[in-house]
Structures are given as C-alpha cells and as structure tokens.
Design a protein around this motif. Structure first.
Motif, PDB file in Angstrom:
ATOM      1  N   ALA A   1     -94.032  42.991  18.664  1.00  0.00           N
ATOM      2  CA  ALA A   1     -93.816  44.324  19.219  1.00  0.00           C
ATOM      3  C   ALA A   1     -94.930  45.287  18.796  1.00  0.00           C
ATOM      4  N   ILE A   2     -95.372  45.187  17.553  1.00  0.00           N
ATOM      5  CA  ILE A   2     -96.441  46.066  17.073  1.00  0.00           C
ATOM      6  C   ILE A   2     -97.774  45.690  17.722  1.00  0.00           C
ATOM      7  N   ASP A   3     -98.057  44.391  17.787  1.00  0.00           N
ATOM      8  CA  ASP A   3     -99.304  43.942  18.416  1.00  0.00           C
ATOM      9  C   ASP A   3     -99.410  44.430  19.859  1.00  0.00           C
ATOM     10  N   ASN A   4     -98.272  44.450  20.557  1.00  0.00           N
ATOM     11  CA  ASN A   4     -98.266  44.837  21.971  1.00  0.00           C
ATOM     12  C   ASN A   4     -98.066  46.331  22.184  1.00  0.00           C
ATOM     13  N   GLY A   5     -97.967  47.081  21.113  1.00  0.00           N
ATOM     14  CA  GLY A   5     -97.651  48.507  21.216  1.00  0.00           C
ATOM     15  C   GLY A   5     -98.874  49.356  21.494  1.00  0.00           C
TER      16      GLY A   5
END
Length: 276
Positions: free
Chosen positions: A118-122
């Motif tokens: 989720a953080i990588d894609n945020g």
C-alpha cells in the motif's frame, strides 16, 4: 436472487448492497475468495458458540464468484446503532474467551499485512514520505516481533471498533459485524483501536474508556509496555487505507498527507482525522 432494485449501502474495501427480502450482498475485492469463505464460516461458528453475529444466508452456496470478486449473502440487520465502549468491551471479552477451534483454519493475524504494498503504491505522497513510512513500518515490525512472543493467543476480530459491533433498536443485544480479519492473535490487537481513540484522538471520554476496560475484565491496554507499538501500527493501517484512495481522490490525498504529518510528530495530539 433479484437485484433490479439493489440499493448501495457502502462503497469501501467491500461494497454492500441492500436487496429485496432483507438480504445484503457483500462484494469483496478481486482475489479475496478465501477471505469471503472464511467470513461465512466464522459467522456460523460464532453463532454456534453463542456469540451474537451477523448471519450468512443458508440457502445459497457461498461465496458466489464473479470476475474474481466474491459475493457473500447476509441477513440484513434491523435498525441499529453503534455499540458503546462498554458494549464493545463485553463482546470482545466473550469472543476472546472462546477456545481456538481446531477444525477451522483461521490465520494468524498479521497487523502489517499489505502495508508495504500500500505504501509503495501510494503515489499521492512524495517519495520521501513513502520512504519514511517504510522505515516506520520496519521499525514497528521489529518492535512487534520483540513484544508479542509469549502473549496468549485467542480468536480475535482483527478490526474491533464500535462500528463493528452494533445494537439493534428492538433487541438491545450487541451483534458482531465485518469478519474479514478474524483470526488467531493476541487480544491486544483487538483492544488497541478503542484505546487509541481515547489517547490519541479524544474521540471518547475518560469515563467511557474506563467503562470499556471494566466491561472487558479490567485490562487497560494503555498501561501495557507494547502499547505505543500497536497504537502506531493501527494508525499506520488507517493511514494506508486513505493513501490507497488518494490516487483518484484529492481529498483523500490531502488527508493522507495530514495523517503522515501526525505520525511524524509535526502535529500535536489529540489528532483530528476525517473519515473515508
């Protein structure tokens, strides 16, 4: 199952529709068939164990899968309200007292599941903020691994807050909802959300928090040495949820940046976070 007059109830991770005959259809995200099947299984097991819980329909094979999205079918609850802190504490005390079933394949709950992705894609956040969140995630994982071994394990809800226990107006008996994250883990993961509402957001009063503690049996999460680790982990999950919406929603992107500023200590507690 007639769907012509379906009414949208909620559009979140799961999308809920009200259908004729007091039926609710719950549409899960792609690839979540096993999670959906476990929700139905958990509902039936909890009902047999005497825990008031939302009921899955018995006369339909569950889940129904359409384009890799599972649909589960539920009995619609009558008019209801969110549980009070004391009511939530009492329900969790009953849930945590159950013997872990040997016949059901409940997973070990991982508070950090899906957060790295989720953080990588945020992309709503600048790269430096995502890098900071990833460092925070690694630190919390290490602290959790040190704090949790040796804690008793029980069946936990996994996302225990007042809105996931509701009280029908007619009966007054609390009912447990949203079984997506049910599994086996430390009771502390179920207790931390309401404690955070008290310590970090001032969403509930001191009186209400202590009523929650008494109803649960006297254990106060905020006095446990690992409290801040789990509190920040829960807040990181709430931040990642909004971050996932930020790519297509400017309000969500702004809220994600606000939450990161809070986690970084740039804004003093109590914090005010908008619901999404």
């Amino acid at each position: 199952m007639p769907t012509a007059d379906a009414m949208l109830i909620r559009d979140g991770t799961n999308v809920l529709y009200r259908l004729a005959g007091d039926v609710v259809a719950r549409v899960g995200p792609p690839g979540s068939r096993l999670v959906a099947a476990r929700q139905v299984q958990a509902s039936r097991w909890l009902a047999e164990a005497g825990i008031p819980v939302v009921h899955a329909l018995d006369h339909i094979d569950q889940p129904t899968v359409v384009d890799d999205r599972p649909v589960t079918w539920w009995v619609r609850l009558p008019e209801h309200r969110h549980a009070t802190p004391a009511e939530l504490g009492a329900v969790l005390a009953r849930l945590h007292s159950l013997d872990v079933p040997e016949s059901l394949s409940y997973p070990v709950v991982d508070p950090f599941e899906g957060l790295r992705e989720a953080i990588d894609n945020g992309t709503a956040l600048p790269e430096k903020d995502r890098a900071w969140l990833l460092d925070l995630l690694d630190r919390l994982r290490a602290e959790y691994a040190e704090a949790v071994p040796g804690l008793p394990r029980c069946v936990i809800h996994g996302d225990a807050w007042q809105g996931n226990v509701v009280v029908p107006s007619a009966s007054g008996a609390p009912v447990l909802l949203d079984l997506d994250h049910i599994g086996v883990g430390p009771r502390e993961w179920d207790l931390v959300s309401l404690a955070v509402d008290y310590t970090d957001f001032a969403r509930i009063t001191e009186t209400d928090y202590h009523a929650f503690v008494r109803a649960y049996g006297g254990f106060d999460m905020t006095t446990w040495s690992g409290y801040r680790t789990l509190a920040t982990a829960r807040e990181l999950r709430w931040t990642a949820f909004v971050l996932g919406k930020g790519a297509t929603d400017q309000k969500a992107a702004k809220e994600a940046r606000h939450r990161v500023a809070c986690l970084r200590g740039e804004i003093d507690r109590p914090w005010s976070w908008s619901a999404f």
